[in-house]
Design a protein around this motif. Structure first.
Motif, mmCIF file in Angstrom:
data_model
loop_
_atom_site.group_PDB
_atom_site.id
_atom_site.type_symbol
_atom_site.label_atom_id
_atom_site.label_comp_id
_atom_site.label_asym_id
_atom_site.label_seq_id
_atom_site.Cartn_x
_atom_site.Cartn_y
_atom_site.Cartn_z
ATOM 1 N N LYS A 181 44.340 48.646 64.698
ATOM 2 C CA LYS A 181 45.599 48.058 64.226
ATOM 3 C C LYS A 181 45.482 47.568 62.789
ATOM 4 O O LYS A 181 46.489 47.472 62.083
ATOM 5 N N ILE A 182 44.271 47.232 62.346
ATOM 6 C CA ILE A 182 44.125 46.636 61.016
ATOM 7 C C ILE A 182 43.239 47.468 60.099
ATOM 8 O O ILE A 182 43.104 47.143 58.920
ATOM 9 N N PHE A 183 42.639 48.549 60.622
ATOM 10 C CA PHE A 183 41.723 49.361 59.826
ATOM 11 C C PHE A 183 42.380 50.679 59.442
ATOM 12 O O PHE A 183 42.862 51.421 60.292
ATOM 13 N N GLN A 184 42.376 50.973 58.170
ATOM 14 C CA GLN A 184 42.907 52.237 57.670
ATOM 15 C C GLN A 184 41.757 53.033 57.066
ATOM 16 O O GLN A 184 41.198 52.650 56.034
ATOM 17 N N PRO A 185 41.370 54.159 57.699
ATOM 18 C CA PRO A 185 40.254 54.934 57.151
ATOM 19 C C PRO A 185 40.600 55.531 55.804
ATOM 20 O O PRO A 185 41.755 55.862 55.526
ATOM 21 N N ARG A 186 39.601 55.638 54.952
ATOM 22 C CA ARG A 186 39.826 56.211 53.625
ATOM 23 C C ARG A 186 40.188 57.693 53.736
ATOM 24 O O ARG A 186 40.993 58.210 52.978
ATOM 25 N N ARG A 187 39.552 58.352 54.713
ATOM 26 C CA ARG A 187 39.902 59.753 54.983
ATOM 27 C C ARG A 187 39.350 60.118 56.360
ATOM 28 O O ARG A 187 38.511 59.411 56.920
ATOM 29 N N GLY A 188 39.838 61.203 56.932
ATOM 30 C CA GLY A 188 39.279 61.726 58.174
ATOM 31 C C GLY A 188 39.898 61.131 59.420
ATOM 32 O O GLY A 188 41.051 60.676 59.433
ATOM 33 N N LEU A 189 39.123 61.131 60.502
ATOM 34 C CA LEU A 189 39.589 60.757 61.828
ATOM 35 C C LEU A 189 40.012 59.300 61.901
ATOM 36 O O LEU A 189 39.521 58.450 61.152
ATOM 37 N N ILE A 201 40.818 47.082 55.338
ATOM 38 C CA ILE A 201 41.490 46.200 56.281
ATOM 39 C C ILE A 201 42.856 45.876 55.687
ATOM 40 O O ILE A 201 42.956 45.332 54.578
ATOM 41 N N ILE A 202 43.906 46.210 56.453
ATOM 42 C CA ILE A 202 45.284 46.010 56.015
ATOM 43 C C ILE A 202 45.970 45.023 56.958
ATOM 44 O O ILE A 202 45.886 45.170 58.180
ATOM 45 N N ASP A 203 46.612 44.039 56.405
ATOM 46 C CA ASP A 203 47.420 43.128 57.222
ATOM 47 C C ASP A 203 48.695 43.874 57.618
ATOM 48 O O ASP A 203 49.533 44.173 56.761
ATOM 49 N N PRO A 204 48.883 44.200 58.915
ATOM 50 C CA PRO A 204 50.049 44.984 59.333
ATOM 51 C C PRO A 204 51.375 44.290 59.049
ATOM 52 O O PRO A 204 52.403 44.953 58.873
ATOM 53 N N ASP A 205 51.384 42.970 58.998
ATOM 54 C CA ASP A 205 52.634 42.231 58.809
ATOM 55 C C ASP A 205 53.090 42.232 57.352
ATOM 56 O O ASP A 205 54.294 42.186 57.070
ATOM 57 N N THR A 206 52.127 42.290 56.419
ATOM 58 C CA THR A 206 52.495 42.199 54.999
ATOM 59 C C THR A 206 52.144 43.445 54.197
ATOM 60 O O THR A 206 52.619 43.619 53.074
ATOM 61 N N GLY A 207 51.291 44.301 54.781
ATOM 62 C CA GLY A 207 50.826 45.475 54.053
ATOM 63 C C GLY A 207 49.755 45.166 53.032
ATOM 64 O O GLY A 207 49.315 46.057 52.288
ATOM 65 N N GLU A 208 49.273 43.922 52.983
ATOM 66 C CA GLU A 208 48.262 43.519 52.017
ATOM 67 C C GLU A 208 46.903 44.105 52.374
ATOM 68 O O GLU A 208 46.490 44.112 53.542
ATOM 69 N N THR A 209 46.212 44.593 51.370
ATOM 70 C CA THR A 209 44.826 45.034 51.555
ATOM 71 C C THR A 209 43.908 43.820 51.435
ATOM 72 O O THR A 209 43.864 43.155 50.396
ATOM 73 N N HIS A 211 32.707 42.620 52.522
ATOM 74 C CA HIS A 211 31.941 42.017 51.449
ATOM 75 C C HIS A 211 31.602 40.578 51.854
ATOM 76 O O HIS A 211 32.372 39.930 52.570
ATOM 77 N N GLY A 212 30.446 40.102 51.389
ATOM 78 C CA GLY A 212 29.903 38.881 51.967
ATOM 79 C C GLY A 212 30.470 37.580 51.463
ATOM 80 O O GLY A 212 29.704 36.631 51.254
ATOM 81 N N GLY A 213 31.744 37.473 51.295
ATOM 82 C CA GLY A 213 32.349 36.188 50.960
ATOM 83 C C GLY A 213 32.944 35.540 52.203
ATOM 84 O O GLY A 213 33.432 36.219 53.098
ATOM 85 N N SER A 214 32.908 34.236 52.269
ATOM 86 C CA SER A 214 33.407 33.539 53.460
ATOM 87 C C SER A 214 34.906 33.758 53.642
ATOM 88 O O SER A 214 35.394 33.827 54.768
ATOM 89 N N LEU A 215 35.657 33.907 52.554
ATOM 90 C CA LEU A 215 37.101 34.087 52.666
ATOM 91 C C LEU A 215 37.436 35.456 53.265
ATOM 92 O O LEU A 215 38.304 35.575 54.132
ATOM 93 N N ALA A 216 36.733 36.504 52.821
ATOM 94 C CA ALA A 216 37.011 37.850 53.324
ATOM 95 C C ALA A 216 36.752 37.941 54.823
ATOM 96 O O ALA A 216 37.582 38.462 55.583
ATOM 97 N N THR A 217 35.611 37.441 55.274
ATOM 98 C CA THR A 217 35.298 37.517 56.703
ATOM 99 C C THR A 217 36.260 36.652 57.513
ATOM 100 O O THR A 217 36.662 37.039 58.620
ATOM 101 N N ALA A 218 36.634 35.493 56.976
ATOM 102 C CA ALA A 218 37.578 34.635 57.687
ATOM 103 C C ALA A 218 38.937 35.326 57.839
ATOM 104 O O ALA A 218 39.572 35.254 58.906
ATOM 105 N N ARG A 219 39.403 36.008 56.795
ATOM 106 C CA ARG A 219 40.680 36.707 56.874
ATOM 107 C C ARG A 219 40.644 37.838 57.894
ATOM 108 O O ARG A 219 41.581 38.029 58.676
ATOM 109 N N VAL A 220 39.548 38.592 57.905
ATOM 110 C CA VAL A 220 39.413 39.688 58.873
ATOM 111 C C VAL A 220 39.365 39.130 60.294
ATOM 112 O O VAL A 220 39.997 39.670 61.208
ATOM 113 N N LEU A 221 38.624 38.047 60.490
ATOM 114 C CA LEU A 221 38.563 37.441 61.822
ATOM 115 C C LEU A 221 39.945 36.975 62.264
ATOM 116 O O LEU A 221 40.344 37.182 63.421
ATOM 117 N N GLN A 222 40.703 36.362 61.371
ATOM 118 C CA GLN A 222 42.061 35.932 61.714
ATOM 119 C C GLN A 222 42.926 37.102 62.153
ATOM 120 O O GLN A 222 43.693 37.003 63.117
#
Length: 460
Positions: free
Chosen positions: A34-42, A57-65, A91-102
Motif C-alpha cells: 500500500k505504501i511501497f512503489q517499486p522503481r521498476r519491475g514486479l 515509500i509514498i504516503d497514499p493520502d497525500t502522494g508525498e514521497t 535511510h538511517g535518520g530517526s524521522l524517516a523510520t518514524a514516518r515509515v512506521l506511522q
C-alpha cells in the motif's frame, strides 16, 4: 494475537547508515504494498521470496514521497518468525523510520510488543525457548567468550543436550508405564532403563559444572580494587584500562567514591571498581566512599588488595586484610611500586602467606600481564583453556531448572535401587522431565514466557 500483522523499528534510535522497519504476519506484504512503489519491475506481492526491491515509500493520502528505500521480502515459513516478513530499509535518520512506521501502522499493522518477533518465532516452532533467550544473549554479549556461548545456544547445542537427557527419562517412563499396564507381557523394568537415568544424571551434573564460568562470561567478573589510601589503586585502574580514568594524587583520600569501568581480560568482560581507601575518617564525604567500598567488597567476585611495597606493610594494611579475609572472597595481593624498591621484598609479603601475590608497577606498566593471568586463574578455578565450542549454562533460570531436575532424578534412581514401587518412581521422573521442559519451553508456563520476552526490545 498471531493473526495480527505487527511492525516496529528494528534498529537503534538516532542517526545511522540505515534504519529498518520490520513487519511480520499474514498481511505484511499487503500492508507494505500500500505504501511501497517499486522503481521498476514486479509489484511487491509478485516478487520472489528473499529478494530486495528498490523503490519509494509514498504516503497514499497525500502522494508525498517519504524516502527512497530497499524492501526485502521473506515468505513463510522461511523467515525469522516463520511468517511473511517485510523489512523496509530506510535511510538511517530517526524521522524517516518514524514516518515509515506511522504509515504501516496506519494501513493495517499494529505496533509490536517487546520481543514479539522472537516470541512468534518460538510459538511457530522455529526456535525453542532456550534458543529464543540466546537471541537476547547474543545482543547483550559483553565479551568474545560470552558471544560464543550465546551463539552455541542459539544454534541449538544446549537444546539438543536437553533433548538427549529427556529421551533417557522418557525411555524409563515408557518402560514403567508399559510394565504397569501390561505386567504379564512386559514384566519388571530392567537395568537398561536405570542405566539410562544414571547417564542422564551425569550429563546434568556436567552441565551444572559450567554454570560458574557461564555466569561470569555472561555477566562479567566484578573486581574490586581495595587498599589503604595512596597505595596506587587509581594508578592500577588507569594502567589496566590504559587510560586516565581515575584522578591520581599523592594526597590520601583523593578517591571519595567508587569508580567503575569495564575491560576485557583474555576474552572475559571485567568490571573494575576503584574504591575509596579503607580507613577511619571524620570527613563525611569520605565516610560515604568507605561505606561504598565495603559494599563493593561484598558484591565482588574477586578482590585486588593493593599494598605499597615502597613503604612496606603497615598496620592499616593488616586491618584491611583481616576485614577482607573474613568474607570468604577470592583475593589477590597486588604489591605496587616495585620500581621504587631496590632490596629483596620477600619479607614484605610474609604477612599474606597462602594468598596469590603479584608484584607490579602501575606507573611503569610492570607485571600487568601476570596480574591478568592470575585473575583468570583465580576466578575461573583453573579453567583457563576452556574452548569456545564448549556448552556453558549462562542463565540462572537454566541452572535452577537443571538443579531441580537433578534433585528429582536422583530421588528416582535411589528409590528404584531400593525397590520402591515403580509408579512412585515415575512421580519423580515426571517432575524431572517437566523441569527440563521449562528450559526448552515444552512445559514452560505462560507467565514465565511473558517474563522472558518482556526483557527484549520492541523491534526484536
Amino acid at each position: 494475537m498471531l493473526a495480527d500483522t505487527i511492525a516496529a523499528v528494528a534498529t537503534p534510535p538516532g542517526e545511522g547508515g540505515i534504519g529498518i522497519v520490520r513487519m511480520s504476519g499474514n498481511s505484511a506484504i499487503a500492508v507494505a504494498e500500500k505504501i511501497f512503489q517499486p522503481r521498476r519491475g514486479l509489484k511487491l506481492s509478485d516478487s520472489p521470496s528473499h529478494t530486495l526491491r528498490l523503490g519509494y515509500i509514498i504516503d497514499p493520502d497525500t502522494g508525498e514521497t517519504v524516502d527512497e528505500v530497499l524492501a526485502s521480502i521473506m515468505r513463510a515459513p522461511h523467515s525469522y518468525t516463520a511468517e511473511d516478513v517485510v523489512e523496509i530499509n530506510c535511510h538511517g535518520g530517526s524521522l524517516a523510520t518514524a514516518r515509515v512506521l506511522q504509515l504501516v501502522l496506519r494501513h493495517g499493522a499494529r505496533l509490536a510488543e517487546p520481543g514479539e518477533f522472537t516470541r512468534r518465532a518460538f510459538l511457530n516452532g522455529r526456535l525453542d525457548l532456550a534458543q529464543a533467550e540466546a537471541v537476547l544473549d547474543v545482543i547483550k554479549a559483553k565479551s568474545s567468550r560470552g558471544l560464543a556461548a550465546a551463539v552455541l545456544q542459539l544454534q541449538g547445542r544446549l537444546s539438543r543436550k536437553i533433548d538427549k537427557i529427556s529421551e533417557w527419562i522418557n525411555g524409563a517412563l515408557a518402560a514403567i508405564e508399559a510394565s504397569l499396564d501390561f505386567p504379564d507381557e512386559v514384566g519388571e523394568v530392567g537395568t537398561e532403563e536405570l542405566k539410562g537415568l544414571e547417564e542422564a544424571r551425569e550429563e546434568i551434573k556436567g552441565l551444572l559444572v559450567t554454570w560458574e564460568e557461564g555466569r561470569l562470561v555472561n555477566e562479567g567478573l566484578k573486581i574490586a580494587i581495595v587498599g589503604r589510601p595512596n597505595v596506587g589503586k587509581s594508578s592500577l585502574l588507569n594502567a589496566l584500562l590504559n587510560q586516565e580514568r581515575a584522578i591520581v594524587s599523592h594526597i590520601p583520600g583523593t578517591t571519595r567514591d567508587t569508580i567503575e569501568e569495564t575491560l576485557l581480560l583474555g576474552g572475559y568482560s571485567c568490571r573494575l571498581i576503584d574504591t575509596a581507601g579503607l580507613r577511619e575518617t571524620a570527613d563525611a564525604l569520605e565516610s560515604i566512599g568507605v561505606a561504598r567500598t565495603r559494599q563493593a567488597i561484598n558484591e565482588a567476585d574477586l578482590i585486588l588488595m593493593v599494598v605499597d611495597l615502597s613503604t612496606g606493610i603497615l598496620p592499616e594494611d593488616r586491618l584491611i586484610f583481616e576485614e577482607i579475609a573474613g568474607r570468604d572472597k577470592n583475593v589477590i595481593i597486588v604489591g605496587n611500586k616495585i620500581d621504587m624498591v631496590k632490596e629483596k621484598i620477600k619479607d614484605r609479603f610474609s604477612f599474606f602467606e597462602g594468598y596469590p601475590q603479584v608484584k607490579v608497577s602501575a606507573k611503569e606498566g610492570i607485571g600487568l600481564d601476570e596480574l591478568a593471568t592470575k585473575v583468570r586463574e583465580i576466578v575461573l578455578g583453573g579453567r583457563v583453556g576452556t574452548r569456545n565450542d564448549d556448552i556453558l549454562i549462562i542463565r540462572a533460570r537454566h541452572r535452577d531448572a537443571l538443579e531441580k531436575c537433578l534433585e528429582h532424578l536422583e530421588a528416582a534412581i535411589t528409590a528404584w535401587k531400593r525397590g520402591v514401587p515403580t509408579d512412585l518412581v515415575a512421580v519423580d521422573l515426571w517432575a524431572a522431565r517437566d523441569y527440563l521442559g521449562e528450559i526448552t519451553g515444552t512445559t514452560a508456563r505462560e507467565d514465565l514466557i511473558d517474563r522472558i520476552f518482556s526483557d527484549f526490545c520492541i523491534g526484536k
